[in-house]
Write a protein that holds these residues in place. Structure first.
Motif, short mmCIF file in Angstrom:
data_model
loop_
_atom_site.label_atom_id
_atom_site.label_comp_id
_atom_site.label_asym_id
_atom_site.label_seq_id
_atom_site.Cartn_x
_atom_site.Cartn_y
_atom_site.Cartn_z
N ILE A 123 -5.33 19.71 -12.94
CA ILE A 123 -5.54 18.63 -11.98
C ILE A 123 -4.25 17.79 -11.96
N ARG A 124 -3.86 17.31 -10.81
CA ARG A 124 -2.59 16.61 -10.68
C ARG A 124 -2.67 15.14 -11.11
N LEU A 125 -1.69 14.72 -11.89
CA LEU A 125 -1.45 13.32 -12.21
C LEU A 125 -0.17 12.91 -11.50
N VAL A 126 -0.18 11.72 -10.90
CA VAL A 126 0.97 11.24 -10.12
C VAL A 126 1.52 9.99 -10.78
N LEU A 127 2.81 10.02 -11.13
CA LEU A 127 3.46 8.89 -11.78
C LEU A 127 4.44 8.25 -10.81
N LEU A 128 4.18 6.99 -10.46
CA LEU A 128 4.98 6.24 -9.50
C LEU A 128 5.77 5.16 -10.21
N ASP A 129 7.05 5.09 -9.92
CA ASP A 129 7.88 3.98 -10.40
C ASP A 129 8.08 3.02 -9.22
N PRO A 130 7.33 1.93 -9.17
CA PRO A 130 7.43 1.02 -8.02
C PRO A 130 8.83 0.42 -7.85
N ALA A 131 9.57 0.31 -8.94
CA ALA A 131 10.90 -0.31 -8.87
C ALA A 131 11.90 0.56 -8.12
N LYS A 179 0.86 -1.18 0.00
CA LYS A 179 0.00 0.00 0.00
C LYS A 179 0.89 1.24 0.00
N PHE A 180 0.64 2.16 -0.91
CA PHE A 180 1.43 3.38 -1.05
C PHE A 180 0.64 4.53 -0.43
N VAL A 181 1.28 5.22 0.50
CA VAL A 181 0.60 6.16 1.40
C VAL A 181 1.16 7.57 1.24
N PRO A 182 0.29 8.60 1.23
CA PRO A 182 0.79 9.98 1.20
C PRO A 182 1.69 10.27 2.40
N GLY A 183 2.77 11.01 2.15
CA GLY A 183 3.71 11.33 3.21
C GLY A 183 4.80 10.29 3.34
N LYS A 184 4.61 9.14 2.69
CA LYS A 184 5.63 8.10 2.66
C LYS A 184 6.04 7.88 1.21
N GLU A 185 5.31 6.98 0.54
CA GLU A 185 5.64 6.70 -0.86
C GLU A 185 5.03 7.69 -1.84
N LEU A 186 3.98 8.38 -1.42
CA LEU A 186 3.28 9.34 -2.28
C LEU A 186 3.43 10.75 -1.72
N PRO A 187 3.33 11.77 -2.58
CA PRO A 187 3.49 13.16 -2.11
C PRO A 187 2.34 13.57 -1.18
N THR A 201 -4.56 16.99 -0.02
CA THR A 201 -5.39 18.20 -0.13
C THR A 201 -6.48 18.02 -1.17
N ARG A 202 -6.65 16.79 -1.69
CA ARG A 202 -7.77 16.53 -2.60
C ARG A 202 -9.07 16.90 -1.91
N GLN A 203 -10.05 17.29 -2.67
CA GLN A 203 -11.35 17.55 -2.09
C GLN A 203 -11.87 16.24 -1.49
N GLY A 227 10.80 3.75 -6.51
CA GLY A 227 10.14 4.63 -5.55
C GLY A 227 10.03 6.06 -6.03
N LYS A 228 10.59 6.37 -7.19
CA LYS A 228 10.53 7.74 -7.70
C LYS A 228 9.10 8.13 -8.05
N VAL A 229 8.73 9.36 -7.70
CA VAL A 229 7.40 9.88 -7.98
C VAL A 229 7.52 11.20 -8.73
N GLU A 230 6.75 11.34 -9.78
CA GLU A 230 6.66 12.60 -10.52
C GLU A 230 5.21 13.06 -10.53
N GLN A 231 5.02 14.37 -10.69
CA GLN A 231 3.67 14.93 -10.78
C GLN A 231 3.56 15.81 -12.02
N PHE A 232 2.38 15.75 -12.65
CA PHE A 232 2.18 16.50 -13.89
C PHE A 232 0.87 17.26 -13.83
N ALA A 233 0.83 18.35 -14.59
CA ALA A 233 -0.35 19.23 -14.60
C ALA A 233 -1.22 18.91 -15.81
#
Length: 462
Positions: free
Chosen positions: A259-267, A206-214, A219-221, A269-275
């Motif tokens: 709106i934010r798109l989140v790209l996770l590389d599970p291999a 499980k990938f969690v904000p503040g750990k694996e996710l931004p 702050t999502r609605q 742990g890198k995370v990118e965000q796009f608009a």
């Protein structure tokens, strides 16, 4: 001369649109639910639902392949389960948001939908389980925990239910590109992303904000967390926050351009965000724009469903081909005064900070081809690269309303559940005074939809 050229251009555009409409073919199905997959219900209105609730698969969907008998097979996932709006709960003397769960032990589930011989039928169902193998529920997670929506769960007589620390409001499903045994799901509470064992439904990671996710995704609605998910051929996972993030607590006035798109590389742990630039000019408020789902076409290109109501109140559900190849990772980009980019109301101001938005190309609006549901929550592309499958859920086949509403100071009935409060005994109140108002459930006889739209050419040619 200029006028004639403009007229000619308009006529040509009209002609192109007409040809386009004629060249799109549509297959329409209601997803049929066998009795064994109905959701048991023994609550106050059980006599209205003798077979239970009709399970609402279609909150997310992905294509699996052809069965031996030629059936087209899809995986479809439910959301958190049967739920309804409810009065605010009096928690420690404070009116707190709540949600009714008439089948509180329902476990979010996914199953195979087979399309063959003019029918779309749910053929299997697997419940989602936590990492210890225990079924999760769709009840709200505890207030104060990371990703909590701040809602108190109530039953159908408005009595308080326990929180579920492992609760999930699932909304998307995709197949792992490296090992087909595993699936990826996303959730609206946390919002969370999870890798699950497709054979058992058990969460592997499980990938969690503040750990694996931004952390910013929290702050999502409320109830607009991760709405869509896709896995690229290279194994990266793209998830879409459903709507504009509420970065400053002023979402109703937000003019955010993306709106934010989140790209996770599970291999790694890198995370990118796009608009992703939602169609801001079409909505009365930027916050009204919503993403329905994603489907990966390549490592950078995806299908994306956007939905919402135009400023004139009419619904729109366009499907876009989007491309991340040239988009900027906005993970660490802030305004000149250190604020989040959602606080900027002008796209040029965002671009002035060196940000390139996700590119998008409109393929079609399914409302123009007869799609009736207000929502489109699952999308998949078939191997012909032309046929796009879309699903909606059915909200578990019931509707709800405020019964015996009081009148406000202007003499108008108060029909919004959240305008009332309810105490620990289940007593409903309006402005502190007990009233006879209650929330009533009734069957809607609505089915989840699965439609297939076949374009005149492959999506890669647009």
């Amino acid at each position: 001369m200029l006028r004639s050229l403009i007229l000619s251009a308009l006529l040509l555009a009209s002609a192109v649109q007409t040809v386009w409409a004629a060249d799109v073919t549509v297959e329409k199905y209601d997803i049929e639910i066998p009795k064994e997959f109905m959701v048991p219900y023994t609550g106050q209105y059980a006599d209205r639902f003798p077979g239970g609730f009709t399970i609402g698969v279609g909150s997310g969907m992905t294509y699996v392949g052809r069965a031996a008998d030629g059936a087209r097979v899809f995986y479809a996932i439910t959301d958190r389960g049967p739920n309804a709006d409810a009065p605010k709960f009096e928690l420690n003397g404070k009116a707190t948001a709540s949600k009714m769960f008439p089948a509180p032990n329902f476990a979010p589930s996914f199953g195979a939908v087979r399309v063959k011989d003019g029918h779309a039928v749910l053929a299997s169902l697997i419940t989602i389980k936590d990492e210890k193998g225990r079924p999760v529920s769709g009840r709200a997670i505890p207030i104060g925990s990371v990703g909590a929506t701040g809602e108190v769960p109530l039953d159908d007589v408005l009595k308080r239910l326990p929180f579920d620390p492992e609760g999930l409001d699932t909304e998307g499903i995709a197949i792992d590109s490296k090992d087909k045994r595993y699936l990826w799901i996303c959730d609206e509470y946390g919002p969370f992303i999870a890798k699950i064992d497709g054979y058992t439904g058990r969460i592997v990671k499980k990938f969690v904000p503040g750990k694996e996710l931004p952390m910013i995704v929290t702050t999502r609605q409320p109830n607009r967390g991760m709405e869509g998910i896709a896995v690229t051929p290279g194994g990266k996972v793209l998830a879409a926050v459903q709507s504009v993030c509420d970065v400053d607590g002023n979402i109703k006035k937000s003019k955010a351009t993306f709106i934010r798109l989140v790209l996770l590389d599970p291999a790694t742990g890198k995370v990118e965000q796009f608009a992703y630039p939602h169609d801001i000019r079409n909505y009365a408020q930027s916050a009204h724009a919503m993403i329905g789902d994603l489907h990966a076409i390549s490592d950078s290109k995806f299908l994306l469903v956007e939905r919402g109501k135009n400023a004139d109140g009419k619904g729109r559900i366009p499907i876009y081909l989007i491309d991340l190849a040239q988009a900027t990772d906005i993970s660490d980009v802030k305004t000149n005064d250190g604020k989040e980019l959602e606080t900027l109301a002008d796209r040029s101001a965002v671009e002035g900070l060196g940000v390139k938005y996700v590119q998008k190309t409109r393929l079609l609006d399914i409302k123009e081809y007869g799609w009736k549901p207000a929502k489109a929550e699952g999308v998949a592309l078939l191997p012909d690269m032309r046929t796009i499958a879309v699903t909606s859920d059915n909200d578990f086949g019931f509707t709800f309303k405020v019964v015996d509403p009081v009148n406000d100071e202007d003499g108008k009935p108060v029909t919004k559940a959240a305008a009332y409060t309810v105490d620990g005994s289940g007593q409903v109140k309006y402005k502190g005074k007990p009233v006879n108002t209650h929330i009533e459930l009734s069957p809607s006889e609505t089915a989840s939809k699965l439609w297939l739209f076949t374009l005149p050419k492959p999506v890669t040619q647009y």
